[in-house]
Each structure stands twice: as structure tokens, then as C-alpha cells.
Design a protein around this motif. Sequence first.
Motif, PDB file in Angstrom:
ATOM      1  N   UNK A  56       0.816  -1.207   0.000  1.00 13.81           N
ATOM      2  CA  UNK A  56       0.000   0.000   0.000  1.00 13.81           C
ATOM      3  C   UNK A  56       0.852   1.259   0.000  1.00 13.81           C
ATOM      4  N   UNK A  57       1.916   1.259   0.782  1.00 13.73           N
ATOM      5  CA  UNK A  57       2.809   2.415   0.845  1.00 13.73           C
ATOM      6  C   UNK A  57       3.460   2.648  -0.507  1.00 13.73           C
ATOM      7  N   UNK A  58       3.915   1.585  -1.145  1.00  9.96           N
ATOM      8  CA  UNK A  58       4.542   1.697  -2.455  1.00  9.96           C
ATOM      9  C   UNK A  58       3.536   2.161  -3.498  1.00  9.96           C
ATOM     10  N   UNK A  59       2.333   1.608  -3.450  1.00 11.15           N
ATOM     11  CA  UNK A  59       1.294   1.990  -4.408  1.00 11.15           C
ATOM     12  C   UNK A  59       0.953   3.466  -4.294  1.00 11.15           C
ATOM     13  N   UNK A  60       0.889   3.979  -3.072  1.00  9.31           N
ATOM     14  CA  UNK A  60       0.606   5.404  -2.874  1.00  9.31           C
ATOM     15  C   UNK A  60       1.706   6.256  -3.502  1.00  9.31           C
ATOM     16  N   UNK A  61       2.949   5.871  -3.312  1.00  7.01           N
ATOM     17  CA  UNK A  61       4.073   6.625  -3.873  1.00  7.01           C
ATOM     18  C   UNK A  61       4.037   6.606  -5.399  1.00  7.01           C
ATOM     19  N   UNK A  62       3.722   5.447  -5.972  1.00  9.66           N
ATOM     20  CA  UNK A  62       3.641   5.339  -7.432  1.00  9.66           C
ATOM     21  C   UNK A  62       2.506   6.213  -7.957  1.00  9.66           C
ATOM     22  N   UNK A  64       1.271   8.945  -6.631  1.00 11.75           N
ATOM     23  CA  UNK A  64       1.671  10.344  -6.533  1.00 11.75           C
ATOM     24  C   UNK A  64       2.628  10.708  -7.671  1.00 11.75           C
ATOM     25  N   UNK A  65       3.553   9.816  -7.976  1.00  9.07           N
ATOM     26  CA  UNK A  65       4.512  10.071  -9.054  1.00  9.07           C
ATOM     27  C   UNK A  65       3.800  10.139 -10.403  1.00  9.07           C
ATOM     28  N   UNK A  66       2.826   9.259 -10.621  1.00 14.23           N
ATOM     29  CA  UNK A  66       2.088   9.271 -11.882  1.00 14.23           C
ATOM     30  C   UNK A  66       1.293  10.559 -12.047  1.00 14.23           C
ATOM     31  N   UNK A  67       0.705  11.054 -10.961  1.00 14.56           N
ATOM     32  CA  UNK A  67      -0.045  12.307 -11.019  1.00 14.56           C
ATOM     33  C   UNK A  67       0.897  13.446 -11.381  1.00 14.56           C
ATOM     34  N   UNK A  68       2.054  13.494 -10.728  1.00 19.69           N
ATOM     35  CA  UNK A  68       3.019  14.556 -11.012  1.00 19.69           C
ATOM     36  C   UNK A  68       3.486  14.478 -12.455  1.00 19.69           C
TER      37      UNK A  68
END
Length: 74
Positions: A56-62, A64-68
Motif C-alpha cells: 500500500x505504501x509503495x502503491x501510494x508513492x507510485x 503520486x509520481x504518476x499524477x506529477x
Amino acid sequence: MGKEDAEGWRDKPFPLYERLANIFGANYGTGKGAETPADVVDELDQIEANGQSLRGTFSEAVNEAEVFLGELPW
């Protein structure tokens, strides 16, 4: 890149400067915020010990990166 190579970039607008400065800040040469592999392992162990899911932590980071990256004008 030498001084001559940078001449063409003088006085050119750089629309993402503020956003990138907020992300990367000025710590690139100071070591502030740097982590060793052992620090990363300790942090991951703490996440698991707190019952959080690494997936879940990794998915959240990914996400956020995709949105940016999706907001970049390319």
C-alpha cells in the motif's frame, strides 16, 4: 556542460522551476535527507512492525509520481 553550452539557456523561462525546487530543494549537495541502504531497511521494518502494508505504501508513492508526471507539459 561548460559555460558556452549554458549560454542559450540564459533569460529563458522555466515554468516548472518552482515545483521542482519544492520537490528537490537545495539538499542535493549537502547530504541532508540522504539515506543509506541500512536506513531504508530500518524504515521498511518499522512500517511492517506498525502493521502497515508495504504494498500500500509503495502503491501510494507510485500514484503520486504518476499524477506529477501526468501534469508535466510534454
